[in-house]
Design an enzyme around this catalytic site. Sequence first.
Site, PDB file in Angstrom:
ATOM      1  N   SER A   9       0.838  -1.196   0.000  1.00 39.78           N
ATOM      2  CA  SER A   9       0.000   0.000   0.000  1.00 39.78           C
ATOM      3  C   SER A   9       0.878   1.253   0.000  1.00 39.78           C
ATOM      4  CB  SER A   9      -0.945  -0.018   1.195  1.00 39.78           C
ATOM      5  OG  SER A   9      -1.947  -0.983   0.979  1.00 39.78           O
ATOM      6  N   MET A  24       0.225   4.020  -1.201  1.00 36.14           N
ATOM      7  CA  MET A  24      -0.513   5.232  -0.831  1.00 36.14           C
ATOM      8  C   MET A  24      -0.962   5.238   0.625  1.00 36.14           C
ATOM      9  SD  MET A  24      -0.280   7.714  -2.771  1.00 36.14           S
ATOM     10  CE  MET A  24      -1.254   8.821  -1.760  1.00 36.14           C
ATOM     11  N   ASP A  25      -0.856   4.127   1.330  1.00 35.59           N
ATOM     12  CA  ASP A  25      -1.052   4.209   2.779  1.00 35.59           C
ATOM     13  C   ASP A  25       0.173   4.865   3.407  1.00 35.59           C
ATOM     14  OD1 ASP A  25      -3.543   3.155   2.603  1.00 35.59           O
ATOM     15  OD2 ASP A  25      -3.072   1.230   3.523  1.00 35.59           O
ATOM     16  N   HIS A  26       1.358   4.441   2.954  1.00 34.21           N
ATOM     17  CA  HIS A  26       2.559   5.148   3.418  1.00 34.21           C
ATOM     18  C   HIS A  26       2.484   6.628   3.042  1.00 34.21           C
ATOM     19  CE1 HIS A  26       5.369   2.191   4.996  1.00 34.21           C
ATOM     20  NE2 HIS A  26       5.074   1.359   4.018  1.00 34.21           N
TER      21      HIS A  26
END
Lengths: 411, 408
Positions: A173, A175-177
Amino acid sequence: MPGALSSFRICDFTGQLAGAGATKWLASFGAEIIRIEDPVREGRWDILRGTPPFIDDRRGIDLGGAFNNHNTDKLGITLNLRDEKAKEILAELVRVSDVVSENFAKGVLERWGFGYEQLKAIKPDIVYVSNCGFGHVGPYSDFRTWGPIVQAVSGLTFSSGLPGLEPAGWGYSFMDHTGAYYMAMAIMLALLHRQKTGEGQWVDLACSESALTLHGPALLDWTINANPMRREGSPHSNRNQWPPMAPHGIYPTLGNDEWVAIACRNESDWDALCSVIQRPWLTDKAFATHEDRLNQQDALDQHLSGWTKDQTKYEIETALQNVRVPVAAVLTPEERIDRDPATGSFGLWPTVQHREMGEVRVDGQPVHFSKTDWEMTHGAPCLSEHTMDVLTRVLGYSEEEVTQLTAEGVI
Amino acid sequence: MTALSGLRVVELANERIAFTGKLMADMGADVILVEPPGGDPSRSYPPFLDNKPGPDRSLYWWHYHTSKRAIALDLDDLEGAKTFQKLMATTDVLIEAEPRDRLSNLQLDYPTLSEIKRDLIHLAVTTHGRDDPRSDLPATDLTIMATSGPPWSCGYDDHSLPPIRGPLQGYQTAAHFAYMSALTALLYRGVSGEGQFIDVSMTAASNVSTEAATYSWLVAQKTVQRQTGRHASVSPSGETQQLCADGRYANTGVPPRFPHEFKALYDWLKSLGLDQQLPEAVFLEMGAEWQGPFDLSLIGQDDAITAIFGAGRAALQLIASSVSAQDFFLGCQQAGLAAGAVNSPEEAFEDEHFKARGFHVPVRHEDIDRTITYPGAPYRFEKTPWSIYRRAPKLGEHTAEVLAELDP
């Protein structure tokens, strides 16, 4: 030593990685992060609480390795917000906090009576940062997302792959980071504004929108030139478009699933590469100039793979580093964490102490400050680990009152 | 008043830090780009305005240098270095990605500059950190990412295909950390009055941004393996990418897990007239009528639960193959399921949601008498909005203006 951010207190509802990663940064620089969880559901809204990896055979909501990684040095309390007394406690906490942060679906805090308007009524200069996939405004604001969905809808999944094949996307992920990084920026920007003006504000962060900004010039190439990324032969994401380089890619080496990345930026890189390879095809007229090589990348890659496949990735890395061609072995997790002495000496994998797990290594921060560097010492909070501490020390309750509130199911 | 107004940031032109400068400039900082007299090489990077190369036509340059001013200064020249020192006396944040010894050789390193500006925040961005000699080796976005984790986790189920890099993100991940560091140091300066020196490692930035690849090793000494279009994993997981009827892909996301989700999915399947084509549809009905929560740990052990969850996946795959990727995305979301279309960047950009949020930002280019649509803000601030304050600067466009400000 005071931390860079030790003058700030965050009333934190974030979870998973997209939210928790933001307050992890702040915590590592000394901000007091008070993480609020639901005692009834045992904090399971954050699915990482009880999911792998685990350090041993034990399982449970305090033992999730990812949860520990993303929540170092935070305090954890529980509030049962179905109960009016718990809402009063939350209001008291907001009153002494600088920031309220959350990454729920839109509307969750409003339903509890803690939407931005109510937060402002409690604390007029509060900074409120909400973070969800599509944000709180716009036609998709009620939609649900996870990191991979954000990456899909924003074009990031598509941009990673080989021509003629389905998208490779991101094997994690991303885009979670990265959403967490934008959330940390948003919190700090709003705090800087408040430092100057005394004003709080709401920041509406939509991870998918942050993601859309990451395509660089591709979007201008679309709006100005109408050149789409969805076209024959595109994307070919290991190759470089800006600036164009050739050869440029990841090539197989000796061993199972072993690879090396090589990039030739210009004529001098090419000459240096040729000095190491010394094969007849290098003098082929088809590869005479940088322009020629850009037009013949498939053929070039085939020849180069023929050379790389008989050597180890480290042999190639050393040989090309010696002549100053950009090169890097594709490293496995073990290699970059435990065999690359540089990440260790940078202090990139600090060991924290977790109440149940004991000593565990976690992701550190990729920076060092000369005066107020980051620190990670404690693991993630076990469920309700700091309820007594926060209610007595921060909010002035007596131990007896906290015990009573626990017995009543308020906390 | 903007979040960063009143702050002066000096950026020593370098493609590795251009994005950090843009992020600060678009939030209102006065970012002054210092270039050598010949200009930064990235001024000539494609793509180009109207697909024609030429001076001031690089869209790469346009994108990464919005809202900045530019001056041309030769730091190797004594006069240039003196002017730079004068500029530094007015500077809050210096961002640079120079070779490690360059600024000390010019006597323009942090010990010298912090004498000139006591509370200076100096960010030095290198590939491996200040103490690692490899920081002086040539590197690109690709080689930085290869050595620090992302490609190991990205690619295809077929491991004879190479690992894949998502372009630009090695540079941009490092730029995010440089920006976060600057903001952190500014907040500290706000309470203490002190500046400091900050060492940012680009490879370390990607190293700590690879999710389970890192902590599966740190916690359990297990190695993830890359898979097509989904998370790299220690144990293989089911496919999540599905080809749709329009030739585009969708990400089927998290399959239904609750009775109301099974009901919504079953209703959608029926409304499309596809229920007759799915023999497992009966299990969707069973899922819709299930009493109490599902025990997910029984998938694979309990026949009914296994069949119900298998039917959920099968129904999503059947629907995806029968409708367009966008209809699949909208239908799933209306059923309360987190799924998405795999958009190309331009398809995402043209999506109504982002348009409605104001993501299309017009920027005036008065020099060519055109208004260009730029990608918009990464975040929505209520009181201190992000903005593109001006088009990217031409070489030395603000040299006279800035020098006049230094010598009023």
